[in-house]
Design a protein around this motif. Structure first.
Motif, PDB file in Angstrom:
ATOM      1  N   GLY A  78     -95.005 -37.329  13.230  1.00 10.94           N
ATOM      2  CA  GLY A  78     -94.529 -37.687  11.941  1.00 10.94           C
ATOM      3  C   GLY A  78     -95.827 -37.623  10.711  1.00 10.94           C
ATOM      4  O   GLY A  78     -96.564 -38.324  10.646  1.00 10.94           O
ATOM      5  N   VAL A  79     -95.595 -36.797  10.301  1.00  7.24           N
ATOM      6  CA  VAL A  79     -95.698 -36.496   8.556  1.00  7.24           C
ATOM      7  C   VAL A  79     -95.628 -37.623   7.359  1.00  7.24           C
ATOM      8  O   VAL A  79     -94.808 -38.092   7.071  1.00  7.24           O
ATOM      9  CB  VAL A  79     -95.812 -34.903   8.154  1.00  7.24           C
ATOM     10  N   ASN A  85     -92.165 -35.370  -6.948  1.00  6.87           N
ATOM     11  CA  ASN A  85     -92.524 -33.906  -6.564  1.00  6.87           C
ATOM     12  C   ASN A  85     -93.155 -33.353  -6.073  1.00  6.87           C
ATOM     13  O   ASN A  85     -94.336 -32.313  -6.926  1.00  6.87           O
ATOM     14  CB  ASN A  85     -93.344 -34.257  -8.391  1.00  6.87           C
ATOM     15  N   THR A  86     -93.065 -33.416  -4.919  1.00  7.93           N
ATOM     16  CA  THR A  86     -94.442 -32.264  -4.168  1.00  7.93           C
ATOM     17  C   THR A  86     -93.486 -31.727  -2.880  1.00  7.93           C
ATOM     18  O   THR A  86     -92.103 -32.442  -2.460  1.00  7.93           O
ATOM     19  CB  THR A  86     -95.706 -33.861  -2.790  1.00  7.93           C
ATOM     20  N   LYS A  87     -93.806 -30.307  -2.514  1.00  4.27           N
ATOM     21  CA  LYS A  87     -93.485 -30.049  -1.314  1.00  4.27           C
ATOM     22  C   LYS A  87     -93.061 -30.953  -0.268  1.00  4.27           C
ATOM     23  O   LYS A  87     -94.454 -31.393   0.344  1.00  4.27           O
ATOM     24  CB  LYS A  87     -93.459 -28.629  -1.366  1.00  4.27           C
ATOM     25  N   ARG A  88     -92.376 -31.067   0.739  1.00  6.33           N
ATOM     26  CA  ARG A  88     -91.940 -31.542   1.718  1.00  6.33           C
ATOM     27  C   ARG A  88     -92.718 -30.747   3.005  1.00  6.33           C
ATOM     28  O   ARG A  88     -92.884 -29.590   3.206  1.00  6.33           O
ATOM     29  CB  ARG A  88     -90.879 -31.319   1.846  1.00  6.33           C
ATOM     30  N   PHE A  89     -93.538 -31.317   3.619  1.00  7.94           N
ATOM     31  CA  PHE A  89     -94.620 -31.353   4.367  1.00  7.94           C
ATOM     32  C   PHE A  89     -95.386 -30.303   4.334  1.00  7.94           C
ATOM     33  O   PHE A  89     -95.936 -29.802   5.409  1.00  7.94           O
ATOM     34  CB  PHE A  89     -93.497 -29.839   5.763  1.00  7.94           C
ATOM     35  N   GLU A  90     -95.777 -29.873   3.155  1.00  8.43           N
ATOM     36  CA  GLU A  90     -97.058 -29.135   2.459  1.00  8.43           C
ATOM     37  C   GLU A  90     -98.584 -30.263   2.394  1.00  8.43           C
ATOM     38  O   GLU A  90     -98.091 -31.046   1.388  1.00  8.43           O
ATOM     39  CB  GLU A  90     -96.464 -28.398   1.756  1.00  8.43           C
ATOM     40  N   ASN A  91     -99.154 -30.406   2.828  1.00  6.79           N
ATOM     41  CA  ASN A  91    -100.475 -30.436   2.808  1.00  6.79           C
ATOM     42  C   ASN A  91     -99.831 -32.229   3.171  1.00  6.79           C
ATOM     43  O   ASN A  91    -100.915 -32.669   2.729  1.00  6.79           O
ATOM     44  CB  ASN A  91    -100.800 -30.559   1.458  1.00  6.79           C
ATOM     45  N   THR A  92     -99.505 -32.172   4.233  1.00  5.80           N
ATOM     46  CA  THR A  92     -99.356 -34.059   5.096  1.00  5.80           C
ATOM     47  C   THR A  92     -99.988 -33.893   6.219  1.00  5.80           C
ATOM     48  O   THR A  92    -100.010 -33.124   6.767  1.00  5.80           O
ATOM     49  CB  THR A  92     -98.258 -34.305   4.963  1.00  5.80           C
ATOM     50  N   ARG A  93    -100.692 -35.525   6.171  1.00  8.41           N
ATOM     51  CA  ARG A  93    -100.523 -36.193   7.752  1.00  8.41           C
ATOM     52  C   ARG A  93     -99.897 -36.217   8.681  1.00  8.41           C
ATOM     53  O   ARG A  93     -98.920 -36.836   8.413  1.00  8.41           O
ATOM     54  CB  ARG A  93    -102.142 -36.769   7.218  1.00  8.41           C
ATOM     55  N   SER A  94    -100.016 -35.352   9.960  1.00 10.04           N
ATOM     56  CA  SER A  94     -99.687 -36.724  10.609  1.00 10.04           C
ATOM     57  C   SER A  94    -100.474 -37.620  11.045  1.00 10.04           C
ATOM     58  O   SER A  94    -101.039 -37.669  12.103  1.00 10.04           O
ATOM     59  CB  SER A  94     -99.911 -35.634  11.855  1.00 10.04           C
ATOM     60  N   ASP A  95     -99.799 -38.782  11.069  1.00 15.17           N
ATOM     61  CA  ASP A  95    -100.098 -40.397  11.322  1.00 15.17           C
ATOM     62  C   ASP A  95     -98.999 -40.409  12.129  1.00 15.17           C
ATOM     63  O   ASP A  95     -99.971 -41.626  12.835  1.00 15.17           O
ATOM     64  CB  ASP A  95     -99.391 -41.298  10.239  1.00 15.17           C
ATOM     65  N   THR A  96     -98.592 -39.742  12.954  1.00 16.52           N
ATOM     66  CA  THR A  96     -98.364 -39.642  14.625  1.00 16.52           C
ATOM     67  C   THR A  96     -98.134 -38.580  15.354  1.00 16.52           C
ATOM     68  O   THR A  96     -97.699 -37.211  14.316  1.00 16.52           O
ATOM     69  CB  THR A  96     -96.702 -40.456  14.806  1.00 16.52           C
ATOM     70  N   MET A  97     -99.046 -38.603  16.249  1.00 14.10           N
ATOM     71  CA  MET A  97     -98.583 -37.926  17.301  1.00 14.10           C
ATOM     72  C   MET A  97     -98.223 -38.404  18.551  1.00 14.10           C
ATOM     73  O   MET A  97     -99.488 -38.819  19.206  1.00 14.10           O
ATOM     74  CB  MET A  97     -99.942 -36.800  16.934  1.00 14.10           C
ATOM     75  N   ARG A 116    -103.841 -41.552  15.480  1.00  9.41           N
ATOM     76  CA  ARG A 116    -104.163 -40.462  14.341  1.00  9.41           C
ATOM     77  C   ARG A 116    -106.247 -40.712  13.956  1.00  9.41           C
ATOM     78  O   ARG A 116    -106.507 -38.788  13.167  1.00  9.41           O
ATOM     79  CB  ARG A 116    -103.936 -40.950  13.548  1.00  9.41           C
ATOM     80  N   ASP A 117    -107.013 -41.417  14.020  1.00  8.09           N
ATOM     81  CA  ASP A 117    -108.247 -41.242  13.303  1.00  8.09           C
ATOM     82  C   ASP A 117    -108.947 -40.802  15.333  1.00  8.09           C
ATOM     83  O   ASP A 117    -110.292 -40.594  14.883  1.00  8.09           O
ATOM     84  CB  ASP A 117    -108.669 -42.570  13.580  1.00  8.09           C
ATOM     85  N   GLU A 129    -112.579 -32.861  11.923  1.00  6.36           N
ATOM     86  CA  GLU A 129    -112.259 -34.430  11.519  1.00  6.36           C
ATOM     87  C   GLU A 129    -111.626 -35.528  12.099  1.00  6.36           C
ATOM     88  O   GLU A 129    -111.432 -35.148  13.211  1.00  6.36           O
ATOM     89  CB  GLU A 129    -111.336 -33.338  10.934  1.00  6.36           C
ATOM     90  N   LYS A 130    -110.867 -36.407  12.031  1.00  4.54           N
ATOM     91  CA  LYS A 130    -109.651 -36.861  12.164  1.00  4.54           C
ATOM     92  C   LYS A 130    -108.310 -35.274  12.172  1.00  4.54           C
ATOM     93  O   LYS A 130    -107.469 -34.734  11.304  1.00  4.54           O
ATOM     94  CB  LYS A 130    -108.731 -38.070  11.215  1.00  4.54           C
ATOM     95  N   ILE A 131    -107.537 -36.107  13.468  1.00  3.18           N
ATOM     96  CA  ILE A 131    -106.790 -34.863  14.107  1.00  3.18           C
ATOM     97  C   ILE A 131    -105.955 -34.766  13.275  1.00  3.18           C
ATOM     98  O   ILE A 131    -105.053 -34.309  12.772  1.00  3.18           O
ATOM     99  CB  ILE A 131    -106.679 -35.247  15.535  1.00  3.18           C
ATOM    100  N   ASN A 132    -104.914 -36.269  12.310  1.00  2.00           N
ATOM    101  CA  ASN A 132    -104.554 -35.607  11.973  1.00  2.00           C
ATOM    102  C   ASN A 132    -104.491 -35.258  10.337  1.00  2.00           C
ATOM    103  O   ASN A 132    -103.627 -34.952  10.178  1.00  2.00           O
ATOM    104  CB  ASN A 132    -104.120 -37.668  11.038  1.00  2.00           C
ATOM    105  N   SER A 133    -105.114 -35.261  10.334  1.00  2.00           N
ATOM    106  CA  SER A 133    -106.089 -33.642   9.177  1.00  2.00           C
ATOM    107  C   SER A 133    -105.502 -32.545   8.927  1.00  2.00           C
ATOM    108  O   SER A 133    -105.348 -31.830   8.586  1.00  2.00           O
ATOM    109  CB  SER A 133    -107.465 -33.722   8.634  1.00  2.00           C
TER     110      SER A 133
END
Length: 502
Positions: A78-79, A85-97, A116-117, A129-133
């Motif tokens: 889940g990102v 005005n940003t593109k969906r799914f681009e440069n977003t963190r995955s706060d749930t894995m 996520r941390d 890094e944190k895995i959500n990055s």
């Protein structure tokens, strides 16, 4: 290490809905295949916006109800949203894995949540890094490679969902019956989050589901939120079997295609979710990667325990992870560049033989022990008598009940068996449920730790009935005699109504 920026709309729950939506997609495919031999899919897909990987598939050639050929591991993510005005799914963190492992042989599902941390080495030389990055740095492909590298687990497919349209998806599927464990109150004006839920089993609206899955403002923080995500997945399964919901599934396929990114073909989805619709709640086992919170150079991290993490992944994903690989890519990652770490500490951290021998020794010694399994019983206020009934019956059946602990009612709302030690495995739970059918539907949760004093924790709820509602002495004696006849009991303890809390 850069601090994680504050988000306009924090979201750690979308992957759960990705799984829920994905199951719906698969069910709709199975439903249409079964009734119209694929022709309705062909007509429907012509008007649906799908990912390129799906466009390449000739839906007219989709097998009729294909089945999973092998164990399949799917990374659910889940990102978050980067704002307007940003593109969906681009440069977003995955706060749930979540690693969802589907085993067609046993019919079991393993759900392994990755905090996520979690501190990991990001694949493709992106540093520690944190895995959500990982998703923000390289999309779902980099996130998959990072999970595979860090935890030595192969990932077959991924499913990603974002914040946009999530509430609409919930509104589409309708109210979902969920046990709200405690009163949940929280307001964040900056993000527009207003959580206001009362405890109890109830049907939650789309807005309330969002509140339930985003709440993390108690002592357990993000780990408590992860546990609620897992319980939500268990409870949401009932919705998939609602006849009224099934009739609306063809529309769900079109509705969700805009909000979900996946590398799964229609054939893949049909096979995966033909399997999923047959899964019962008791066939789902859950775990959160074992570890502990830590502050490193001013940043807050979750440090996975390499041994316990390897055990969880082995049992829930069917793989054989290397403890040294997990250690080198998580808790010890980056030591080679840290001037504050001595050479001897670096050498110990990367000692492949030492780490593997530690794991092997831990497992071998625990399984070699013939001591009775030790049990902790947790119960809410008002269930004292039921807890004593459990204690006495289990003692007479050969278990060692070490303690009874009364917990807050909000922390004891789900009947579950938690496996705490390395030797507490499927054989233990199978034997327990065989002897006591009342436990057959109880959830199994893995939370292993080499430092835990108990093999398993049995958690009662306010609604839990006595383990043996008939005459306890006679029923316990019957179970005891059956075990003795089979030669499976090595120790004998006297049954006494007022047995001490050993």
């Amino acid at each position: 290490m850069d601090q994680e920026p504050r988000k306009n709309m924090p979201s750690s729950w979308q992957a759960l809905l990705a799984a829920f939506v994905g199951i719906g997609i698969g069910l709709s495919l199975s439903w249409m295949l079964d009734h119209d031999r694929g022709e309705r899919i062909a007509r429907l897909a012509e008007n649906i916006k799908v990912e390129p990987s799906l466009k390449m598939l000739d839906v007219k050639k989709v097998d009729v109800l294909p089945s999973l050929a092998k164990r399949t591991n799917i990374l659910l993510m889940g990102v978050d949203s980067n704002g307007r005005n940003t593109k969906r799914f681009e440069n977003t963190r995955s706060d749930t894995m979540i690693i969802a492992s589907l085993d067609p042989i046993s019919g079991l599902v393993g759900l392994v949540s990755i905090p996520r941390d979690s501190r990991v080495r990001i694949a493709d030389h992106h540093g520690v890094e944190k895995i959500n990055s990982a998703h923000a740095l390289g999309g779902p492909e980099l996130a998959v490679r990072t999970v595979e590298q860090a935890f030595n687990v192969p990932i077959d497919h991924y499913v990603v969902i974002d914040t946009v349209g999530i509430k609409e998806v919930c509104e589409f599927v309708g109210p979902i019956k969920v046990m709200v464990e405690k009163k949940m109150r929280y307001r964040d004006r900056a993000s527009g989050l207003n959580i206001d839920l009362e405890p109890g089993l109830q049907e939650l609206s789309a807005e309330q589901v969002e509140q339930y899955l985003r709440f993390r403002h108690d002592q357990q923080g993000d780990i408590g939120r992860i546990q609620r995500q897992q319980w939500f997945l268990r409870q949401a399964q009932a919705k998939l079997r609602d006849p009224a919901f099934v009739l609306r599934l063809p529309n769900l396929l079109k509705f969700t295609s805009e909000y979900v990114v996946t590398d799964m073909s229609l054939n893949d989805m049909a096979a995966v979710f033909k399997f999923a619709k047959e899964v019962s709640e008791k066939s789902v086992k859950t775990a959160t990667l074992p570890g502990e919170a830590a502050t490193i150079h001013g940043g807050s991290y979750w440090l996975p325990d390499p041994e316990a993490t390897a055990l969880v992944l082995q049992r829930l994903t069917g793989t054989s992870p290397s403890v040294s690989t997990i250690a080198a890519n998580t808790v010890y990652a980056g030591m080679e560049n840290d001037p504050g770490v001595s050479d001897s500490e670096q050498l110990a951290a990367y000692s492949h033989d030492n780490l593997n021998e530690t794991l092997e020794d831990s497992w071998t010694s625990s399984y070699a022990s013939d001591r009775p399994y030790s049990v902790l019983i947790r119960y809410p206020r008002g269930q004292e008598q039921t807890a004593r009934d459990f204690q006495q019956t289990l003692i007479y059946s050969g278990y060692r009940v070490r303690n009874l602990i009364r917990c807050k009612e909000g922390d004891c709302q789900h009947e579950q068996i938690v496996l705490n030690s390395f030797r507490a495995d499927d054989s233990l739970t199978s034997k327990l449920k065989q002897n006591f059918p009342a436990l057959d539907s109880w959830a199994i949760v893995l939370n292993p730790s080499s430092r835990c004093r108990y093999d398993m924790t049995i958690q009662l709820t306010p609604e839990t009935a006595p383990l043996l509602p008939e005459t306890r002495e006679q029923a316990a004696l019957d179970y005891r005699m059956n075990d003795i006849v089979r030669g499976e009991v090595k120790t004998t303890r006297p049954f006494h109504r007022n047995a001490p809390r050993s």
